[in-house]
Scaffold this active site. Structure first.
Site, short mmCIF file in Angstrom:
data_model
loop_
_atom_site.label_atom_id
_atom_site.label_comp_id
_atom_site.label_asym_id
_atom_site.label_seq_id
_atom_site.Cartn_x
_atom_site.Cartn_y
_atom_site.Cartn_z
N THR A 103 0.88 -1.19 -0.07
CA THR A 103 -0.02 -0.06 0.07
C THR A 103 0.95 1.31 0.03
O THR A 103 2.08 1.41 0.42
CB THR A 103 -0.70 0.10 1.19
OG1 THR A 103 -1.37 1.37 1.55
CG2 THR A 103 -0.27 -0.48 2.44
N GLU A 116 0.14 3.65 1.97
CA GLU A 116 0.33 4.00 3.23
C GLU A 116 1.72 4.05 3.73
O GLU A 116 2.18 4.28 4.74
CB GLU A 116 -0.65 3.37 4.26
CG GLU A 116 -2.08 3.84 4.20
CD GLU A 116 -2.11 5.21 4.58
OE1 GLU A 116 -2.00 5.37 5.86
OE2 GLU A 116 -2.39 6.20 4.00
N TYR A 119 -1.13 0.53 10.87
CA TYR A 119 -1.52 -0.05 9.47
C TYR A 119 -0.27 -0.05 8.57
O TYR A 119 0.14 -1.11 8.12
CB TYR A 119 -2.62 0.52 9.07
CG TYR A 119 -3.13 -0.15 7.66
CD1 TYR A 119 -3.64 -1.19 7.18
CD2 TYR A 119 -2.59 0.60 6.44
CE1 TYR A 119 -3.87 -1.61 5.97
CE2 TYR A 119 -2.97 0.23 5.28
CZ TYR A 119 -3.35 -0.61 4.93
OH TYR A 119 -3.75 -1.31 3.63
N LYS A 158 1.99 -3.29 7.09
CA LYS A 158 2.20 -3.67 5.88
C LYS A 158 3.26 -3.45 5.37
O LYS A 158 3.71 -4.29 4.41
CB LYS A 158 1.42 -2.61 5.28
CG LYS A 158 -0.35 -2.61 5.14
CD LYS A 158 -0.76 -3.96 4.28
CE LYS A 158 -2.42 -4.28 4.17
NZ LYS A 158 -2.20 -5.46 3.04
P1 NAP Z 1 -11.54 -4.61 2.57
O1 NAP Z 1 -12.48 -4.40 1.70
O2 NAP Z 1 -11.35 -4.02 3.96
O3 NAP Z 1 -11.25 -6.26 2.39
C1 NAP Z 1 -10.64 -6.83 3.50
C2 NAP Z 1 -10.77 -8.38 3.36
O4 NAP Z 1 -9.78 -8.93 4.47
C3 NAP Z 1 -12.24 -8.80 3.92
O5 NAP Z 1 -12.62 -9.92 3.00
C4 NAP Z 1 -12.03 -9.15 5.27
O6 NAP Z 1 -13.04 -10.28 5.62
C5 NAP Z 1 -10.61 -9.90 5.21
N1 NAP Z 1 -10.08 -10.27 6.58
C6 NAP Z 1 -9.88 -9.23 7.61
N2 NAP Z 1 -9.35 -9.70 8.43
C7 NAP Z 1 -8.89 -11.12 8.19
C8 NAP Z 1 -8.54 -12.28 8.50
N3 NAP Z 1 -7.91 -12.31 10.04
N4 NAP Z 1 -8.20 -13.34 7.90
C9 NAP Z 1 -8.68 -13.51 6.84
N5 NAP Z 1 -9.52 -12.62 6.18
C10 NAP Z 1 -9.27 -11.43 7.08
O7 NAP Z 1 -10.07 -4.10 1.86
P2 NAP Z 1 -9.76 -3.92 0.14
O8 NAP Z 1 -9.97 -2.20 -0.13
O9 NAP Z 1 -10.56 -4.87 -0.73
O10 NAP Z 1 -8.20 -4.05 0.11
C11 NAP Z 1 -7.82 -5.28 -0.08
C12 NAP Z 1 -6.27 -5.44 0.33
O11 NAP Z 1 -5.48 -4.23 -0.28
C13 NAP Z 1 -6.06 -5.12 1.76
O12 NAP Z 1 -5.06 -5.95 2.19
C14 NAP Z 1 -5.80 -3.87 1.86
O13 NAP Z 1 -4.92 -3.47 3.11
C15 NAP Z 1 -4.87 -3.37 0.57
N6 NAP Z 1 -4.97 -1.92 -0.18
C16 NAP Z 1 -6.09 -1.55 -0.18
C17 NAP Z 1 -6.06 -0.53 -0.83
C18 NAP Z 1 -7.26 0.41 -1.19
O14 NAP Z 1 -7.19 1.88 -1.59
N7 NAP Z 1 -8.53 -0.33 -1.26
C19 NAP Z 1 -4.90 0.26 -1.27
C20 NAP Z 1 -3.73 -0.30 -0.81
C21 NAP Z 1 -3.83 -1.57 -0.18
P3 NAP Z 1 -14.33 -9.95 6.26
O15 NAP Z 1 -15.26 -9.27 4.94
O16 NAP Z 1 -14.89 -11.24 6.82
O17 NAP Z 1 -14.12 -8.73 7.11
O1 F7E Z 2 -8.89 8.29 4.27
C1 F7E Z 2 -9.34 11.66 5.58
C2 F7E Z 2 -8.43 10.94 6.22
O2 F7E Z 2 -10.09 6.16 5.46
C3 F7E Z 2 -8.39 9.24 3.18
C4 F7E Z 2 -7.20 2.13 2.82
O3 F7E Z 2 -7.95 1.53 1.72
O4 F7E Z 2 -6.02 3.76 1.54
C5 F7E Z 2 -7.02 3.75 2.60
O5 F7E Z 2 -6.50 4.39 3.35
C6 F7E Z 2 -8.24 10.58 3.72
C7 F7E Z 2 -7.38 10.40 4.86
O6 F7E Z 2 -8.29 5.99 3.41
C8 F7E Z 2 -12.50 11.56 7.16
O7 F7E Z 2 -7.86 11.49 7.43
C9 F7E Z 2 -11.46 13.17 6.45
O8 F7E Z 2 -6.29 11.38 4.92
O9 F7E Z 2 -10.49 6.83 2.92
P1 F7E Z 2 -9.41 6.76 4.07
P2 F7E Z 2 -6.71 5.95 3.81
O10 F7E Z 2 -6.53 6.20 5.19
O11 F7E Z 2 -6.01 6.68 2.86
C10 F7E Z 2 -4.63 3.10 1.54
C11 F7E Z 2 -4.01 3.12 0.40
C12 F7E Z 2 -4.88 1.78 2.23
O12 F7E Z 2 -3.84 0.98 1.85
C13 F7E Z 2 -6.17 1.48 3.23
O13 F7E Z 2 -6.24 0.09 3.25
O14 F7E Z 2 -9.54 11.14 4.16
N1 F7E Z 2 -10.46 11.86 5.95
N2 F7E Z 2 -12.41 13.04 7.06
C14 F7E Z 2 -11.28 11.04 6.51
N3 F7E Z 2 -11.17 9.81 6.38
C15 F7E Z 2 -12.34 8.78 6.80
N4 F7E Z 2 -12.20 7.54 6.55
N5 F7E Z 2 -13.67 9.42 7.27
C16 F7E Z 2 -13.59 10.85 7.63
O15 F7E Z 2 -14.44 11.19 8.10
#
Ligand code: NAP
Ligand code: F7E
Length: 323
Positions: free
Chosen positions: A126, A128, A150, A154
């Site tokens: 990620t 992050e 987090y 990661k």
């Molecule tokens: P998400 O919607 O939160 O999905 C996370 C998945 O992980 C869910 O299926 C959840 O299952 C499962 N999970 C949680 N704890 C687990 C455990 N202990 N054992 C097995 N499975 C578990 O996340 P996403 O947005 O699809 O992201 C997918 C991956 O990419 C994650 O690793 C995230 O950190 C990474 N990532 C996401 C982004 C982004 O912007 N979306 C960017 C960079 C990296 P349940 O449904 O049962 O909770």
């Molecule tokens: O926040 C700001 C917050 O929670 C984005 C995950 O998929 O992407 C995601 O992480 C920004 C941050 O995503 C609110 O402070 C303001 O600056 O949508 P977010 P994230 O933290 O960037 C990365 C790449 C991952 O890997 C992660 O798994 O938005 N923000 N106000 C807020 N954020 C939330 N959630 N809620 C608010 O009310």
């Protein structure tokens, strides 16, 4: 011969899109699912793929269950998407986050190393990990500086993937993905929180939207585009690490403006800043450089933010309308 894939996190946003993509390519798709007390398969139903997935019960924090899943699925490709993925929660549950997002990666790699060394491995790394950015545009050579439990967990997952590739010759790749969203995004993430609120406000079911730091900037893309990059990484002869991003950064404020404007509203009339949504340490700005993925994988982002946000608002209008 039919290829088998195992997806951890198959019930999540990316897991659902990836499952759909792999099924369309003819894969037999297995999904590792952790035991939950309520239903978590709504995304798979929305995409119409729930019935086509072979579910295997297991938890990334439980090494034996991950081993059994690998033995059972015999996957040609393992996509490790499972994680505690909400950054804000990682301060409240730092140990769970480390167990699942950090050690969970080692559990998956160990299972492959011991029982299925030919399996190709994808790690969901990620942006992050860049956290307090060390370069204006982040790419594969930018030093990391995570800003949350987090991000720290990661980073361990990222380096253990690199290490198993270098130590044991595993085909293990790490996709350093910047934020990617969709109508299937969890409601706690800011884009979906905004598009759901816009739909509710438009339909008279909500008046205000409480947000934290709306000056934060993110490089947002569409999850449906990003899962294609995951698949492409595992089709390469050599495993490697790739940044996947759009190369455009936008403030949360501007993203809100786009969402409200789509239904003819002004965000300034509805958004309230609430300190409870500020984080102990913030990632102020992220901006990725996907040049390597573009050159080596032939991957490009297809969906501009305005189109993505409109797609999400429209989906939430339909959902809220049905309630
Ligand atoms: P998400 O919607 O939160 O999905 C996370 C998945 O992980 C869910 O299926 C959840 O299952 C499962 N999970 C949680 N704890 C687990 C455990 N202990 N054992 C097995 N499975 C578990 O996340 P996403 O947005 O699809 O992201 C997918 C991956 O990419 C994650 O690793 C995230 O950190 C990474 N990532 C996401 C982004 C982004 O912007 N979306 C960017 C960079 C990296 P349940 O449904 O049962 O909770
Ligand atoms: O926040 C700001 C917050 O929670 C984005 C995950 O998929 O992407 C995601 O992480 C920004 C941050 O995503 C609110 O402070 C303001 O600056 O949508 P977010 P994230 O933290 O960037 C990365 C790449 C991952 O890997 C992660 O798994 O938005 N923000 N106000 C807020 N954020 C939330 N959630 N809620 C608010 O009310």
């Amino acid at each position: 011969m039919t290829k088998s894939a195992l997806i951890t996190g198959v019930t999540g946003q990316d897991g659902a899109y990836l499952a759909k993509l792999l099924l369309a390519k003819g894969y037999e798709v297995h999904g590792l699912v952790a035991r939950r007390s309520s239903d978590t398969r709504w995304r798979l139903r929305e995409l119409g793929v729930e019935q086509s997935i072979r579910f295997i019960e297991g938890d990334l924090a439980d090494a034996g269950s991950v081993q059994r899943a690998v033995i059972k699925a015999k996957p040609a490709e393992l996509y490790n998407l499972g994680a505690q993925s909400f950054v804000a929660t990682s301060w409240d549950q730092p140990v769970t986050t480390a167990m699942v997002d950090g050690l969970g990666v080692t559990h998956a790699l160990e299972a492959i190393r011991q029982f299925s060394p030919e399996t190709r491995f994808y790690q969901a790394s990620t942006s992050e990990m860049f956290g307090l950015i060390q370069a204006e545009r982040q790419d594969e050579s930018t030093p990391f500086y995570p800003r949350s439990p987090y991000g720290v967990a990661k980073l361990y997952g990222h380096w253990i993937t690199v290490n198993y590739r270098e130590s044991f010759g595993l085909h293990a790749s790490s996709g350093i993905l910047f934020n990617h969203e969709s109508p299937l995004r969890g409601i706690e993430f800011v884009t979906r929180k905004v598009t759901d609120a816009v739909a509710r406000i438009k339909l008279g079911k909500q008046k205000e939207l409480r947000l934290g730091n709306i000056d934060a900037q993110r490089d947002w893309g569409f999850a449906g585009d990003y899962v294609e990059a995951m698949w492409l990484m595992l089709q390469q002869e050599r495993a490697d690490d790739y940044v996947v991003a759009t190369g455009v950064t936008t403030t949360v404020r501007e993203m809100c403006k786009l969402a409200f404007e789509h239904v003819g509203l002004n965000h300034e009339d509805h958004v309230i800043i609430d300190p409870q949504f500020f984080r102990p340490a913030e990632v102020d700005i992220l901006l990725g450089n996907p040049a390597k993925a573009e050159k080596a994988l032939g991957w490009t982002p297809k969906t501009p933010l305005v189109e993505l946000i409109q797609m999400m608002v429209d989906a939430d209008l339909r959902r809220v309308g049905r309630e």
